[in-house]
Enzyme design. Structure first.
Site, PDB file in Angstrom:
ATOM      1  N   LEU A 174      -2.314  48.179 -42.723  1.00 12.08           N
ATOM      2  CA  LEU A 174      -1.858  47.555 -41.570  1.00 12.08           C
ATOM      3  C   LEU A 174      -1.740  46.060 -41.942  1.00 12.08           C
ATOM      4  O   LEU A 174      -2.506  45.607 -42.240  1.00 12.08           O
ATOM      5  CB  LEU A 174      -2.969  47.644 -40.563  1.00 12.08           C
ATOM      6  CG  LEU A 174      -2.938  49.193 -39.716  1.00 12.08           C
ATOM      7  CD1 LEU A 174      -4.174  49.176 -38.404  1.00 12.08           C
ATOM      8  CD2 LEU A 174      -1.432  49.311 -38.934  1.00 12.08           C
ATOM      9  N   ASP A 175      -0.588  45.728 -41.584  1.00 13.44           N
ATOM     10  CA  ASP A 175      -0.184  44.005 -42.294  1.00 13.44           C
ATOM     11  C   ASP A 175      -1.428  43.261 -41.356  1.00 13.44           C
ATOM     12  O   ASP A 175      -1.952  43.672 -40.456  1.00 13.44           O
ATOM     13  CB  ASP A 175       1.131  43.825 -42.029  1.00 13.44           C
ATOM     14  CG  ASP A 175       1.656  43.721 -40.581  1.00 13.44           C
ATOM     15  OD1 ASP A 175       0.836  43.309 -39.758  1.00 13.44           O
ATOM     16  OD2 ASP A 175       2.688  44.153 -40.135  1.00 13.44           O
ATOM     17  N   PHE A 176      -1.359  41.923 -41.788  1.00 11.76           N
ATOM     18  CA  PHE A 176      -2.239  41.045 -41.405  1.00 11.76           C
ATOM     19  C   PHE A 176      -2.146  40.797 -39.927  1.00 11.76           C
ATOM     20  O   PHE A 176      -3.291  40.790 -39.293  1.00 11.76           O
ATOM     21  CB  PHE A 176      -1.836  39.510 -42.072  1.00 11.76           C
ATOM     22  CG  PHE A 176      -2.782  38.663 -41.856  1.00 11.76           C
ATOM     23  CD1 PHE A 176      -4.047  38.623 -42.151  1.00 11.76           C
ATOM     24  CD2 PHE A 176      -2.483  37.317 -41.229  1.00 11.76           C
ATOM     25  CE1 PHE A 176      -5.006  37.683 -42.267  1.00 11.76           C
ATOM     26  CE2 PHE A 176      -3.383  36.336 -41.234  1.00 11.76           C
ATOM     27  CZ  PHE A 176      -4.612  36.386 -41.598  1.00 11.76           C
ATOM     28  N   SER A 212      -1.086  43.046 -37.553  1.00  7.46           N
ATOM     29  CA  SER A 212      -1.181  44.378 -36.738  1.00  7.46           C
ATOM     30  C   SER A 212      -2.627  44.915 -36.611  1.00  7.46           C
ATOM     31  O   SER A 212      -3.532  44.088 -37.339  1.00  7.46           O
ATOM     32  CB  SER A 212      -0.326  45.557 -37.457  1.00  7.46           C
ATOM     33  OG  SER A 212       1.070  45.184 -37.719  1.00  7.46           O
TER      34      SER A 212
END
Length: 270
Positions: free
Chosen positions: A128-130, A132
């Protein structure tokens, strides 16, 4: 002493050695990372076998015989039994990186875990990106991680995405039919519905069956939407339920059984 032969295989010259296995499988069994992540480590030249750096993904090693290091640290190739595997469900907060360490000193998903859950070399499955948040599985079960990240076993993931402004039905239909990203990647159809509307914002619920990097943010970018919040709420049979942001817990027995069934892994429990 184990030697390397011409087919990128390290083997023992003595008798009674184990059968050679691929380096990515060995690292996954040791609970270091998934097979895909292991391939990345090898490609970056961060893995050595018997003191020799290896860069070929097909390199094979003999568990119990060959000496492996990752970034200079020795790795034990003994594979834990199923009862020793751990599976932790985390509701990842924003501004946390989905890695076990970060050279920039940012908080990682392991930093978020309570001390009682930090055991047996857990690593995150997928990303999961930074900015999200939401559902993220951590485990030391390399085979499970490999199944969950492999395209042939990709489980549907449900996201709640809050968008600034209004939403035109025509743009939703572009997602539903399968759009082409600006980079040229063709996407599978995305199931998308409007879950909630408030003044100035719309919350969408999206179900993805692909695992492209930053797929939702890139779709929204191409549709000229501004993402205010992106949260993953389920993956296959797993759901956040009432788990609050930043909280984590071990999977329950029925959740693990359902997950193993979903990725084609038979349980040893009767």
């Amino acid at each position: 002493m184990p030697q390397k032969n011409d087919s990128n295989t390290f083997s023992d010259t003595g008798s009674g050695s184990s059968a050679p296995i691929r380096i990515n499988k060995a690292l996954a069994q040791a609970g270091i990372c998934s097979r895909r992540a292991a391939d990345d480590l090898v490609a970056q030249g961060l893995v050595a076998v018997n003191g020799e750096t290896v860069t070929a993904a097909g390199t094979k090693v003999v568990p119990g015989k060959d000496h492996i290091t990752v970034q200079g640290k020795p790795i034990a190739l003994s594979s834990p039994g199923q009862d020793e595997f751990n599976y932790v469900l985390l509701n990842k907060p924003t501004q946390v990186v989905t890695t076990v360490s970060d050279p920039q000193g940012r908080r990682t998903v392991l930093d978020v875990l309570p001390q009682n859950l930090k055991k047996n070399r857990l690593f995150p499955v997928g990303r999961l990106d930074f900015f999200s948040q939401g559902l993220l599985l951590l485990t030391n079960d390399g085979e499970m991680a490999n199944r969950l990240t492999h395209p042939s076993w990709h489980l549907p993931k449900v996201y709640r995405v809050t968008i600034r402004g209004g939403i035109a039905e025509a743009k939703l239909n572009i997602m539903r039919k399968g759009m082409v990203l600006a980079e040229g990647e063709r996407l599978s159809p995305v199931e998308v519905t409007i879950a909630k509307q408030q003044a100035g914002t719309v919350q969408l619920e999206m179900t993805l069956i692909q695992g492209l990097n930053r797929q939702i943010r890139r779709m929204c970018r191409d549709l000229k939407w501004t993402v205010l919040r992106l949260e993953r709420v389920s993956q296959g049979p797993l759901s956040l339920g009432r788990l609050r942001e930043g909280q984590a817990r071990e999977l329950q027995a029925d959740e693990l059984a359902a997950l193993r069934k979903a990725v084609g892994l038979e349980t040893n429990k009767k």
